[in-house]
Design a protein around this motif. Structure first.
Motif, PDB file in Angstrom:
ATOM      1  N   GLY A  32       4.789  -9.925  -1.653  1.00 12.65           N
ATOM      2  CA  GLY A  32       3.339  -9.872  -1.350  1.00 12.65           C
ATOM      3  C   GLY A  32       2.687 -11.208  -0.905  1.00 12.65           C
ATOM      4  O   GLY A  32       2.009 -11.227  -0.021  1.00 12.65           O
ATOM      5  N   ILE A  33       3.529 -12.431  -1.267  1.00 13.54           N
ATOM      6  CA  ILE A  33       3.083 -13.619  -0.702  1.00 13.54           C
ATOM      7  C   ILE A  33       3.519 -13.505   0.854  1.00 13.54           C
ATOM      8  O   ILE A  33       2.871 -14.094   1.651  1.00 13.54           O
ATOM      9  CB  ILE A  33       3.785 -14.735  -1.558  1.00 13.54           C
ATOM     10  N   PHE A  41       3.694 -11.116   2.923  1.00 11.00           N
ATOM     11  CA  PHE A  41       2.841 -10.137   3.469  1.00 11.00           C
ATOM     12  C   PHE A  41       1.588 -10.827   3.717  1.00 11.00           C
ATOM     13  O   PHE A  41       0.886 -10.895   4.801  1.00 11.00           O
ATOM     14  CB  PHE A  41       2.794  -8.789   2.584  1.00 11.00           C
ATOM     15  N   THR A  42       1.008 -11.550   2.898  1.00  7.53           N
ATOM     16  CA  THR A  42      -0.319 -11.922   2.885  1.00  7.53           C
ATOM     17  C   THR A  42      -0.435 -13.131   3.693  1.00  7.53           C
ATOM     18  O   THR A  42      -1.295 -13.373   4.530  1.00  7.53           O
ATOM     19  CB  THR A  42      -0.923 -12.416   1.645  1.00  7.53           C
ATOM     20  N   SER A  43       0.636 -13.822   3.922  1.00  6.93           N
ATOM     21  CA  SER A  43       0.935 -15.086   4.786  1.00  6.93           C
ATOM     22  C   SER A  43       0.954 -14.428   5.999  1.00  6.93           C
ATOM     23  O   SER A  43       0.267 -15.153   7.055  1.00  6.93           O
ATOM     24  CB  SER A  43       2.152 -15.983   4.297  1.00  6.93           C
ATOM     25  N   LEU A 103      -0.413 -11.696   7.275  1.00  4.12           N
ATOM     26  CA  LEU A 103      -1.636 -11.322   7.638  1.00  4.12           C
ATOM     27  C   LEU A 103      -2.732 -12.373   7.976  1.00  4.12           C
ATOM     28  O   LEU A 103      -3.473 -12.086   8.902  1.00  4.12           O
ATOM     29  CB  LEU A 103      -2.134 -10.407   6.182  1.00  4.12           C
ATOM     30  N   LEU A 104      -2.781 -13.395   7.169  1.00  7.09           N
ATOM     31  CA  LEU A 104      -3.661 -14.488   7.683  1.00  7.09           C
ATOM     32  C   LEU A 104      -2.948 -14.988   8.818  1.00  7.09           C
ATOM     33  O   LEU A 104      -3.941 -15.302   9.658  1.00  7.09           O
ATOM     34  CB  LEU A 104      -3.503 -15.664   6.365  1.00  7.09           C
ATOM     35  N   GLN A 108       5.883  -6.466   8.419  1.00  4.43           N
ATOM     36  CA  GLN A 108       5.501  -5.158   7.770  1.00  4.43           C
ATOM     37  C   GLN A 108       6.593  -4.193   7.504  1.00  4.43           C
ATOM     38  O   GLN A 108       6.835  -3.628   6.638  1.00  4.43           O
ATOM     39  CB  GLN A 108       4.485  -4.537   8.554  1.00  4.43           C
ATOM     40  N   CYS A 127       9.189  -5.521   4.803  1.00  5.19           N
ATOM     41  CA  CYS A 127       8.621  -5.186   3.451  1.00  5.19           C
ATOM     42  C   CYS A 127       8.813  -3.657   3.316  1.00  5.19           C
ATOM     43  O   CYS A 127       9.063  -3.317   2.004  1.00  5.19           O
ATOM     44  CB  CYS A 127       7.054  -5.635   3.575  1.00  5.19           C
TER      45      CYS A 127
END
Length: 358
Positions: A36-37, A39-41, A43-44, A342, A345
Motif C-alpha cells: 500500500g505504501i 502504491f501510494t508513493s 501514485l503521488l 501497478q 502489486c
C-alpha cells in the motif's frame, strides 16, 4: 496432460494442508502495508510533474527580446530620471518598442500621482499645455534643426548642443513657468517608480536609469547636470520585478524583491546579468511553448565625480550578456514507472491469493 503437470515448479498445496498461523498473518499484514505504501508513493509521484532539462546550442538569431521591469528609486523625482537602452558597443539602440510608465511616489513608496508614459531614449518628451503656435526663445542657442524651445528641457538641450554652460536656469522663462527650482527641492524627498516593457534586439546590451538630461553626441551618450547645480543623488532603490521574456511556472528571478540601500550618495550602481535562453514546454502539449530567459546576477557600486571619487554617472545600470546555449525544460509524468508498480502489486496480490501463507 498429467505428464506435463509434472514440470510445474510452483505446485499448490491442497487446502487440507494449509495452516493459518499468527506469524503468517503478521507477514500478510506487513506485506499489505508495504504494498500500500509503495502504491501510494508511486501514485503521488505520478500526479506530480517531473522536469526534464536538456542543454543544446542556441541557433536562434535576429529575434526580439522583451524586458519587463518594475524599479523604484525612492529619493529621485521622476522629472529628473531617464531610461536609456544601449547595445554592446555603448551606442543607443534604435527602434526600441516600449510601454514604460513613471509614477511619482513618496520616500516610503506610496503613489503620489497617476502613471505617465515615459519616452525611452528621449528625456525631452514632456507634455505641455501651451498654445500650439507658441515658439519659445532658445536664448541664442537656436540652430537649423531647433528654431524654438518651448520647455525648460528643450532650452537645456539647445545649450548642450551648442556646448554652452548653463549658469542660472531661473533666467529662462520656460523654467520659471515650470517651477524648476521648486521641483529641484523635491530631490531627496520624493521618488519614482518606473515600470513596463521594453522590446529590444536579442543581443547583449545594457539599460540604465539615471538622473540628468540625457543626450547623444557623436554616437556617444551623455547626461547633463548643469541645470541641477551642486546636488547629490541617493540612488537607493528596490526591484519589484525584473525578467527577460515571459515567465513560466516555477521560474525564479534572482533580483525580484531586491532592496538596495546605497551609501554614500551619487554612486554608480551596476548589475551584471548573465542570461541563459530557455524553452519551456508544459504537460499540455497543446499550449504554446514559452521562449524566455533565466539569469544570474552580481552587482557592485563605485564613486562618481559628483561623489568626489572616481568616474562614472550616478544611477542604476544593468549590463547583460546572452549565453550561446539553450536550456530546454520539458514537464512530464512518469507513467511507465507507475504502470510497472501497478503490475508488480497485482502480481503479488494474485500470488498471495493463490498460494496463501503456510
Amino acid at each position: 496432460m498429467k505428464s506435463l503437470q509434472n514440470f510445474d515448479a510452483f505446485a499448490k498445496p491442497l487446502k487440507d494442508f494449509r495452516i493459518k498461523t499468527l506469524s503468517g498473518a503478521l507477514v500478510s499484514i506487513i506485506s499489505s502495508l508495504i504494498i500500500g505504501i509503495l502504491f501510494t508513493s508511486e501514485l503521488l509521484s505520478f500526479t506530480r510533474t517531473r522536469s526534464k532539462q536538456e542543454i543544446i546550442v542556441d541557433v536562434n538569431r535576429g529575434e526580439k527580446m522583451s524586458i519587463y521591469l518594475d524599479i523604484t528609486l525612492n529619493f529621485i523625482p521622476c522629472r529628473f530620471l531617464s531610461l536609456d537602452t544601449m547595445d554592446t558597443t555603448g551606442a543607443q539602440q534604435l527602434n526600441v518598442m516600449h510601454e514604460v510608465y513613471k509614477t511619482s511616489v513618496s520616500v516610503d513608496g506610496t503613489p503620489l500621482s497617476d502613471s505617465v508614459r515615459h519616452a525611452v531614449n528621449d528625456a525631452s518628451a514632456i507634455a505641455t499645455t501651451r498654445d500650439p503656435n507658441y515658439c519659445g526663445s532658445c536664448y541664442g542657442a537656436e540652430s537649423p534643426s531647433r528654431k524654438c524651445c518651448n520647455t525648460c528641457e528643450e532650452v537645456q538641450m539647445a545649450y548642450n548642443e551648442m556646448r554652452w554652460v548653463l549658469v542660472n536656469i531661473s533666467a529662462f522663462e520656460q523654467c520659471r513657468k515650470e517651477n524648476w527650482n521648486e521641483i529641484k527641492q523635491k530631490i531627496g524627498n520624493e521618488g519614482c517608480r518606473i515600470h513596463g516593457n521594453l522590446t529590444v534586439n536579442r543581443v547583449g546590451g545594457a539599460f540604465h536609469i539615471a538622473p540628468g538630461h540625457s543626450y547623444t553626441e557623436n554616437h556617444a551618450h551623455f547626461h547633463s547636470f548643469q541645470s541641477l547645480g551642486p546636488v547629490q543623488f541617493n540612488v537607493s532603490h528596490s526591484i519589484g520585478e525584473l525578467r527577460f521574456g515571459d515567465s513560466y511556472p516555477g521560474q525564479v528571478n534572482p533580483l525580484d524583491g531586491t532592496k538596495m540601500a546605497v551609501q554614500p550618495h551619487s554612486q554608480m550602481f551596476i548589475y551584471y546579468l548573465k542570461l541563459v535562453p530557455t524553452m519551456y514546454t508544459g504537460i499540455n502539449r497543446n499550449e504554446s511553448t514559452v521562449i524566455t530567459n533565466q539569469y544570474s546576477a552580481t552587482w557592485h557600486s563605485k564613486g562618481t565625480p559628483l561623489s568626489g571619487d572616481g568616474q562614472g554617472l550616478p544611477g542604476i545600470f544593468f549590463n547583460y550578456e546572452i549565453a550561446p546555449l539553450l536550456v530546454k525544460i520539458t514537464e512530464e509524468k512518469n507513467f511507465l514507472s507507475f504502470s510497472s508498480v501497478q503490475q508488480n502489486c497485482l502480481d503479488v496480490c494474485v500470488e498471495d491469493s493463490d498460494f496463501g501463507v503456510s
